[in-house]
Write a protein that holds these residues in place. Structure first.
Motif, PDB file in Angstrom:
ATOM      1  N   SER A 151       0.846  -1.191   0.000  1.00  0.00           N
ATOM      2  CA  SER A 151       0.000   0.000   0.000  1.00  0.00           C
ATOM      3  C   SER A 151       0.880   1.239   0.000  1.00  0.00           C
ATOM      4  N   THR A 152       0.310   2.333  -0.466  1.00  0.00           N
ATOM      5  CA  THR A 152       1.042   3.594  -0.427  1.00  0.00           C
ATOM      6  C   THR A 152       1.053   4.138   0.996  1.00  0.00           C
ATOM      7  N   PHE A 153       1.960   5.072   1.234  1.00  0.00           N
ATOM      8  CA  PHE A 153       2.031   5.744   2.524  1.00  0.00           C
ATOM      9  C   PHE A 153       2.386   7.204   2.274  1.00  0.00           C
ATOM     10  N   ALA A 154       2.185   8.029   3.293  1.00  0.00           N
ATOM     11  CA  ALA A 154       2.435   9.463   3.168  1.00  0.00           C
ATOM     12  C   ALA A 154       3.795   9.829   3.753  1.00  0.00           C
ATOM     13  N   ILE A 155       4.462  10.767   3.086  1.00  0.00           N
ATOM     14  CA  ILE A 155       5.662  11.413   3.627  1.00  0.00           C
ATOM     15  C   ILE A 155       5.306  12.885   3.774  1.00  0.00           C
ATOM     16  N   LYS A 156       5.320  13.357   4.995  1.00  0.00           N
ATOM     17  CA  LYS A 156       4.937  14.737   5.307  1.00  0.00           C
ATOM     18  C   LYS A 156       6.148  15.530   5.747  1.00  0.00           C
ATOM     19  N   GLY A 157       6.041  16.838   5.664  1.00  0.00           N
ATOM     20  CA  GLY A 157       7.094  17.706   6.155  1.00  0.00           C
ATOM     21  C   GLY A 157       7.143  17.651   7.673  1.00  0.00           C
ATOM     22  N   SER A 158       8.249  18.084   8.237  1.00  0.00           N
ATOM     23  CA  SER A 158       8.363  18.121   9.693  1.00  0.00           C
ATOM     24  C   SER A 158       8.865  19.494  10.100  1.00  0.00           C
ATOM     25  N   ALA A 159       8.542  19.856  11.324  1.00  0.00           N
ATOM     26  CA  ALA A 159       8.945  21.172  11.827  1.00  0.00           C
ATOM     27  C   ALA A 159       9.532  20.990  13.227  1.00  0.00           C
ATOM     28  N   THR A 160      10.452  21.857  13.583  1.00  0.00           N
ATOM     29  CA  THR A 160      11.043  21.863  14.916  1.00  0.00           C
ATOM     30  C   THR A 160      10.791  23.235  15.524  1.00  0.00           C
ATOM     31  N   VAL A 161      10.199  23.247  16.697  1.00  0.00           N
ATOM     32  CA  VAL A 161       9.968  24.498  17.415  1.00  0.00           C
ATOM     33  C   VAL A 161      11.246  24.842  18.170  1.00  0.00           C
ATOM     34  N   THR A 162      11.771  26.033  17.918  1.00  0.00           N
ATOM     35  CA  THR A 162      13.012  26.458  18.588  1.00  0.00           C
ATOM     36  C   THR A 162      12.787  27.562  19.623  1.00  0.00           C
ATOM     37  N   ALA A 163      11.614  28.218  19.561  1.00  0.00           N
ATOM     38  CA  ALA A 163      11.316  29.266  20.544  1.00  0.00           C
ATOM     39  C   ALA A 163       9.814  29.369  20.685  1.00  0.00           C
ATOM     40  N   PRO A 164       9.286  29.676  21.789  1.00  0.00           N
ATOM     41  CA  PRO A 164       9.992  29.912  23.048  1.00  0.00           C
ATOM     42  C   PRO A 164      10.492  28.599  23.651  1.00  0.00           C
ATOM     43  N   VAL A 165      11.514  28.702  24.460  1.00  0.00           N
ATOM     44  CA  VAL A 165      12.110  27.540  25.087  1.00  0.00           C
ATOM     45  C   VAL A 165      11.728  27.546  26.557  1.00  0.00           C
ATOM     46  N   GLY A 166      11.160  26.444  27.037  1.00  0.00           N
ATOM     47  CA  GLY A 166      10.918  26.252  28.464  1.00  0.00           C
ATOM     48  C   GLY A 166       9.737  26.993  29.063  1.00  0.00           C
ATOM     49  N   GLY A 167       8.863  27.540  28.317  1.00  0.00           N
ATOM     50  CA  GLY A 167       7.701  28.153  28.928  1.00  0.00           C
ATOM     51  C   GLY A 167       7.052  29.193  28.064  1.00  0.00           C
TER      52      GLY A 167
END
Length: 168
Positions: A151-167
């Motif tokens: 079967s086919t599958f999806a490849i999606k973009g990914s994101a990383t949150v860098t700010a705010p850090v810790g709260g």
């Protein structure tokens, strides 16, 4: 009907004939087949659909085969679920060597059957799709010895949150 369950890899050939003869009279009661081919088999076991998987993350790829340790297996990806154009070849693998292709990051923890590898999906919009597939083929006999994701599958973009850090 007869099923030869475990054909040794050394018996591989494109010009095999099978002869069946009656033991009571081998000259009067025998039949020969037309030419047949004995080839290895390959079974891609992962990925077989599922997902979505994220660009930049590792994708497990596993397959079994009845070939020998010197066989070269090429691994491809498709973004349309059907075609595997040049440049979409990820790596070649045999019993002792992994060769990543086209700038891919690819590693294997086992290179003999069952083969267990990981492909780091490129962080590129070119691989983002809802209809990805993986294919494994025997180098030199790709038309006859191949398997692909069920079967086919999806490849999606990914994101990383860098700010705010810790709260907040």
């Amino acid at each position: 009907s007869f099923n030869w369950a475990s054909i040794p890899a050394s018996y591989r050939s494109n010009t095999v004939k099978v002869r069946v003869e009656w033991q009571g009279s081998p000259t009067n009661m025998r039949a020969d087949s037309a030419l047949i081919a004995i080839k290895p088999d390959v079974n891609l076991t992962a990925p077989d659909g599922g997902g979505p998987y994220g660009a930049g993350t590792g994708l497990a790829m596993n397959f079994t085969h009845t070939g020998n340790s010197t066989d070269n297996w090429k691994i491809w990806y498709s973004t349309d679920g059907t075609t595997y154009p040049l440049g979409n070849d990820i790596a070649t693998v045999n019993g002792t060597t992994v060769t990543p292709l086209n700038g891919n990051t690819f590693s294997c923890s086992s290179m003999v059957s069952p083969v267990a590898c990981t492909w780091t999906i490129p962080s590129s919009s070119a691989v983002l799709t809802g209809t990805a597939r993986i294919k494994v083929e025997l180098v030199g006999d790709a038309a006859n010895v191949t398997d692909a994701s069920l079967s086919t599958f999806a490849i999606k973009g990914s994101a990383t949150v860098t700010a705010p850090v810790g709260g907040a």
